[in-house]
Design a protein around this motif. Structure first.
Motif, short mmCIF file in Angstrom:
data_model
loop_
_atom_site.label_atom_id
_atom_site.label_comp_id
_atom_site.label_asym_id
_atom_site.label_seq_id
_atom_site.Cartn_x
_atom_site.Cartn_y
_atom_site.Cartn_z
N GLY A 1 21.31 61.10 -26.48
CA GLY A 1 22.08 62.25 -25.98
C GLY A 1 21.37 63.59 -26.10
N TRP B 1 12.07 58.41 -31.89
CA TRP B 1 10.74 58.98 -32.21
C TRP B 1 10.43 58.84 -33.69
CZ3 TRP B 1 7.91 58.95 -28.30
CH2 TRP B 1 8.45 59.18 -27.04
N THR C 1 5.37 65.30 -32.13
CA THR C 1 5.45 66.58 -31.40
C THR C 1 6.75 66.71 -30.60
OG1 THR C 1 4.44 65.86 -29.32
CG2 THR C 1 2.94 66.56 -31.07
N THR D 1 15.41 59.04 -28.02
CA THR D 1 14.83 57.70 -27.86
C THR D 1 13.68 57.70 -26.85
OG1 THR D 1 16.33 57.08 -26.04
CG2 THR D 1 17.11 56.68 -28.30
N GLY E 1 15.17 57.34 -23.34
CA GLY E 1 15.72 58.58 -22.82
C GLY E 1 14.63 59.48 -22.27
N ALA F 1 8.94 72.91 -28.81
CA ALA F 1 8.36 73.59 -27.65
C ALA F 1 8.20 72.59 -26.51
CB ALA F 1 7.00 74.18 -28.01
C1 FAD Z 1 15.92 71.00 -29.08
C2 FAD Z 1 15.28 69.96 -28.21
C3 FAD Z 1 13.89 69.79 -28.28
C4 FAD Z 1 13.27 68.83 -27.48
N1 FAD Z 1 11.91 68.70 -27.57
C5 FAD Z 1 11.27 67.81 -26.77
C6 FAD Z 1 9.85 67.71 -26.80
O1 FAD Z 1 9.15 68.39 -27.57
N2 FAD Z 1 9.25 66.81 -25.97
C7 FAD Z 1 9.98 66.03 -25.11
O2 FAD Z 1 9.39 65.23 -24.38
N3 FAD Z 1 11.33 66.10 -25.06
C8 FAD Z 1 11.99 66.97 -25.86
N4 FAD Z 1 13.36 67.07 -25.81
C9 FAD Z 1 14.10 66.21 -24.88
C10 FAD Z 1 14.66 64.90 -25.53
O3 FAD Z 1 14.88 65.05 -26.91
C11 FAD Z 1 13.76 63.68 -25.30
O4 FAD Z 1 13.48 63.53 -23.92
C12 FAD Z 1 14.41 62.40 -25.84
O5 FAD Z 1 13.43 61.39 -25.97
C13 FAD Z 1 15.55 61.92 -24.94
O6 FAD Z 1 16.09 60.73 -25.49
P1 FAD Z 1 17.67 60.52 -25.63
O7 FAD Z 1 17.88 59.16 -26.16
O8 FAD Z 1 18.27 61.63 -26.40
O9 FAD Z 1 18.10 60.61 -24.08
P2 FAD Z 1 19.55 60.85 -23.48
O10 FAD Z 1 19.85 62.30 -23.49
O11 FAD Z 1 20.54 59.94 -24.07
O12 FAD Z 1 19.28 60.36 -21.98
C14 FAD Z 1 18.34 61.02 -21.14
C15 FAD Z 1 18.44 60.43 -19.73
O13 FAD Z 1 17.99 59.08 -19.70
C16 FAD Z 1 19.04 58.18 -19.31
N5 FAD Z 1 18.88 57.00 -20.17
C17 FAD Z 1 18.68 57.03 -21.51
N6 FAD Z 1 18.40 55.81 -21.97
C18 FAD Z 1 18.47 54.98 -20.91
C19 FAD Z 1 18.25 53.57 -20.75
N7 FAD Z 1 17.90 52.79 -21.77
N8 FAD Z 1 18.38 53.04 -19.51
C20 FAD Z 1 18.72 53.83 -18.45
N9 FAD Z 1 18.92 55.16 -18.54
C21 FAD Z 1 18.78 55.73 -19.76
C22 FAD Z 1 20.33 58.97 -19.50
O14 FAD Z 1 21.32 58.54 -18.59
C23 FAD Z 1 19.87 60.38 -19.19
O15 FAD Z 1 19.79 60.57 -17.80
C24 FAD Z 1 14.04 68.02 -26.60
C25 FAD Z 1 15.42 68.18 -26.54
C26 FAD Z 1 16.04 69.15 -27.33
C27 FAD Z 1 17.53 69.31 -27.25
#
Ligand code: FAD
Length: 277
Positions: A33, A75, A94, A105, A108, A186
């Motif tokens: 999320g 991560w 990072t 994840t 994600g 960042a």
């Molecule tokens: C403060 C902050 C800092 C961040 N810093 C970074 C950074 O430095 N580098 C970076 O790359 N990202 C960063 N992010 C973005 C995020 O944390 C990453 O992309 C993270 O890996 C997303 O994973 P999640 O599980 O939270 O995804 P979610 O938010 O749960 O999902 C992301 C998207 O993928 C879809 N999804 C998720 N899992 C699946 C699955 N298994 N099958 C099909 N669809 C799926 C969801 O529907 C949604 O569209 C940051 C975010 C925040 C809020």
């Protein structure tokens, strides 16, 4: 406070998740999320239903040999796993900061398909394969065929990303470099994932992949071609000008991205050129 009236279905097995996905293809999938909650807060995503995968523990974890990673692996799981390449663990460190690493994840990051997603160039460099599953069956899509356009992926409406498969080759040199405003929290201005195979002093395989310099993560094919069949030549980095199409945005300018993309590739190649094969 975040308010979202959409009903949430929590699943605990992959089978349940796939059945739910098939019967509610318009539901928004939630993993950690950390991307989605931001979009919901901004109003750019307005879910009518949410499919929450977080309890699906069979999709979380890394095989002992480091070749298979569940889509729900966080991560933080990656940072401490000794069988994974150091470059992938560097990448995990990072992403955001520990709070984000504990919840965000791999799946994600991959499905979110941001051109600035930190891990995306590394999956390209490693020739990773993504396992996509639905009630119809399972298929594997190479990373190079997964990101089809700006935030557009090869995932069908009833599919979930379930696993990532790596096929490491002993002796390959893997590299990760992120350039951002700070070391933590960042979004990247340029990300590099690279892999070289050097046999008897000659480059026999080269992968040079970049993020934040085009609408999708890309392979720098001109640089790769300039490296093949000879000793590592840092001057090959200049060929990246023909590979990228960066834009000006709030994080950086196109001119800066062009310059830095060439610089980070050259710096990596200079280090590799000094390293005995
Ligand atoms: C403060 C902050 C800092 C961040 N810093 C970074 C950074 O430095 N580098 C970076 O790359 N990202 C960063 N992010 C973005 C995020 O944390 C990453 O992309 C993270 O890996 C997303 O994973 P999640 O599980 O939270 O995804 P979610 O938010 O749960 O999902 C992301 C998207 O993928 C879809 N999804 C998720 N899992 C699946 C699955 N298994 N099958 C099909 N669809 C799926 C969801 O529907 C949604 O569209 C940051 C975010 C925040 C809020």
């Amino acid at each position: 406070m975040l308010t979202c009236p959409a009903p949430v279905t929590r699943v605990h097995t992959l089978r349940e998740a796939l059945v739910q996905r098939a019967s509610h293809p318009h539901a928004t999938v939630l993993a950690g999320g950390t991307d989605l909650m931001v979009y919901i807060e901004l109003g750019s995503v307005q879910p009518t239903a949410i499919l929450d995968l977080w309890g699906c523990t069979e999709l979380r974890g890394i095989s002992g040999d480091g070749r298979t990673l569940g889509a729900l692996t966080t991560w933080s799981d990656v940072v401490g796993h000794p069988a994974l390449p150091a470059a992938l663990r560097d990448c995990a460190r990072t992403v955001g900061a520990p709070q984000i690493q504990n919840r965000g994840t791999l799946g994600g990051n991959i499905v979110n398909a941001s051109p600035a997603g930190d891990s995306l160039p590394l999956w390209l460099a490693m020739d990773a394969k993504f396992e996509l599953a639905s009630v119809r069956g399972v298929r594997e899509v190479p990373a190079s065929e997964f990101w089809l356009g700006y935030r557009k992926t090869a995932l069908a409406a009833d599919e979930l990303l379930t696993r990532i498969h790596l096929h490491p080759h002993a002796g390959d040199r893997l590299h990760y470099r992120k350039v951002g405003t700070r070391l933590a929290q960042a979004i990247s201005k340029v990300v590099l994932g690279g892999r070289l195979r050097v046999v008897d002093g000659v480059v026999t395989e080269a992968r040079v992949a970049l993020g934040s310099v085009a609408p999708t993560p890309i392979r720098a094919h001109h640089v790769e071609a300039a490296l093949l069949g000879k000793p590592i030549d840092p001057a090959a980095a200049a060929a990246v000008a023909a590979d990228i199409a960066p834009i000006d945005d709030i994080r950086s300018t196109a001119a800066y991205r062009r310059r830095v993309a060439a610089n980070v590739i050259r710096a990596w190649l200079e280090t590799e050129a000094r390293t005995p094969s």
